[in-house]
Design a protein around this motif. Structure first.
Motif, PDB file in Angstrom:
ATOM      1  N   SER A  58       1.300 -11.276  -1.674  1.00  0.00           N
ATOM      2  CA  SER A  58       1.165  -9.844  -1.939  1.00  0.00           C
ATOM      3  C   SER A  58       1.419  -9.016  -0.692  1.00  0.00           C
ATOM      4  N   ILE A  59       1.919  -7.818  -0.934  1.00  0.00           N
ATOM      5  CA  ILE A  59       1.979  -6.800   0.118  1.00  0.00           C
ATOM      6  C   ILE A  59       1.406  -5.514  -0.467  1.00  0.00           C
ATOM      7  N   SER A  60       0.752  -4.752   0.376  1.00  0.00           N
ATOM      8  CA  SER A  60       0.197  -3.471  -0.027  1.00  0.00           C
ATOM      9  C   SER A  60       0.945  -2.387   0.742  1.00  0.00           C
ATOM     10  N   ALA A  72       8.570  -0.026  -1.803  1.00  0.00           N
ATOM     11  CA  ALA A  72       7.900  -0.119  -3.107  1.00  0.00           C
ATOM     12  C   ALA A  72       8.828   0.326  -4.230  1.00  0.00           C
ATOM     13  N   ARG A  73       9.531   1.426  -4.018  1.00  0.00           N
ATOM     14  CA  ARG A  73      10.434   1.930  -5.058  1.00  0.00           C
ATOM     15  C   ARG A  73      11.535   0.922  -5.377  1.00  0.00           C
ATOM     16  N   GLN A 139       3.727  -8.568 -10.407  1.00  0.00           N
ATOM     17  CA  GLN A 139       2.887  -7.477 -10.879  1.00  0.00           C
ATOM     18  C   GLN A 139       2.850  -6.360  -9.845  1.00  0.00           C
ATOM     19  N   ALA A 140       2.847  -5.129 -10.326  1.00  0.00           N
ATOM     20  CA  ALA A 140       2.705  -3.956  -9.462  1.00  0.00           C
ATOM     21  C   ALA A 140       1.467  -3.193  -9.915  1.00  0.00           C
ATOM     22  N   ILE A 141       0.575  -2.915  -8.983  1.00  0.00           N
ATOM     23  CA  ILE A 141      -0.686  -2.251  -9.305  1.00  0.00           C
ATOM     24  C   ILE A 141      -0.792  -0.969  -8.474  1.00  0.00           C
ATOM     25  N   SER A 142      -0.963   0.142  -9.146  1.00  0.00           N
ATOM     26  CA  SER A 142      -1.143   1.420  -8.462  1.00  0.00           C
ATOM     27  C   SER A 142      -2.620   1.629  -8.182  1.00  0.00           C
ATOM     28  N   LEU A 153       0.216  -1.902  -4.700  1.00  0.00           N
ATOM     29  CA  LEU A 153      -0.050  -3.313  -4.441  1.00  0.00           C
ATOM     30  C   LEU A 153       0.968  -4.126  -5.226  1.00  0.00           C
ATOM     31  N   LEU A 154       1.802  -4.884  -4.516  1.00  0.00           N
ATOM     32  CA  LEU A 154       2.907  -5.609  -5.126  1.00  0.00           C
ATOM     33  C   LEU A 154       2.704  -7.107  -4.955  1.00  0.00           C
ATOM     34  N   ILE A 155       2.682  -7.818  -6.064  1.00  0.00           N
ATOM     35  CA  ILE A 155       2.507  -9.267  -6.047  1.00  0.00           C
ATOM     36  C   ILE A 155       3.837  -9.918  -6.424  1.00  0.00           C
TER      37      ILE A 155
END
Length: 202
Positions: A58-60, A72-73, A139-142, A153-155
């Motif tokens: 993951s990276i945040s 992220a985009r 998965q992408a979590i806002s 948060l990008l997994i």
């Protein structure tokens, strides 16, 4: 012992407390590709392992004034990215990619890095890295406070590993040969330094 309520602090104060205390942090050097083919590259120290089965990391990515960063985009749009381990030999070039450039300019060119094709995804990696991971977005979590999103948060699921031959022997990686560097607070970094071993209780 001093006791501090994070809700009474500014975002900057919380940032300084977290980055000054959660150390050392590994650094993910991430390449992504925009819809018009520009390769973006940037370092992130909010980075870690999520799972080994399947392998996920993951990276945040923190937003700036609520605006999503290029990394992220691009990941959201293309669903692919490459994460590289930052080491003593490439850290200065990687640091150059942290500059704020327009979305249509590539940090790769500014840092004079060389791209290399990936095997299982279309986003290229960086040749100078001793280890890299080809990833697809799992998965992408806002995240944020209330209605405002401040963090993506990008997994990523790792679909291919790349490592220099001399670093890998019978499934083990030579940490001293890798020479990974970590992030501290401010402009400070750390080398691996002295290591020690403690056996786990049975």
């Amino acid at each position: 012992m001093l006791s501090i309520d994070p809700s009474a602090q500014t975002e900057r104060e919380n940032y300084k407390f977290l980055t000054g205390s959660i150390i050392p942090r590994p650094i993910a050097f991430v390449t992504t590709q925009s819809s018009n083919g520009i390769v973006n590259a940037a370092p992130f120290s909010y980075f870690n392992i999520v799972s080994a089965n399947p392998p996920m990391i993951s990276i945040s990515v923190q937003r700036k004034s609520g605006e999503m960063k290029d990394t992220a985009r691009n990941i959201m749009e293309k669903k692919e990215f490459v994460i590289h381990i930052v080491d003593e030999d490439n850290v200065e070039q990687v640091n150059m990619t942290a500059a704020n450039l327009p979305a249509d300019e590539s940090e790769i060119e500014v840092a004079k890095l060389m791209l290399t094709e990936s095997e299982k995804i279309s986003v290229p990696g960086v040749k100078e890295a001793k280890i890299r991971f080809e990833c697809i977005l799992e998965q992408a979590i806002s995240l944020g406070e209330g209605e405002e999103t401040s963090t993506d948060l990008l997994i990523g699921k790792v679909v291919q590993y790349h490592i220099e031959d001399q670093l890998y022997d019978k499934g083990r990686i030579d940490p001293h040969g890798l020479k990974a560097v970590s992030r501290l607070a401010g402009n400070d970094y750390a080398k691996l330094g002295k290591t020690f071993t403690i056996a786990r209780p049975e």
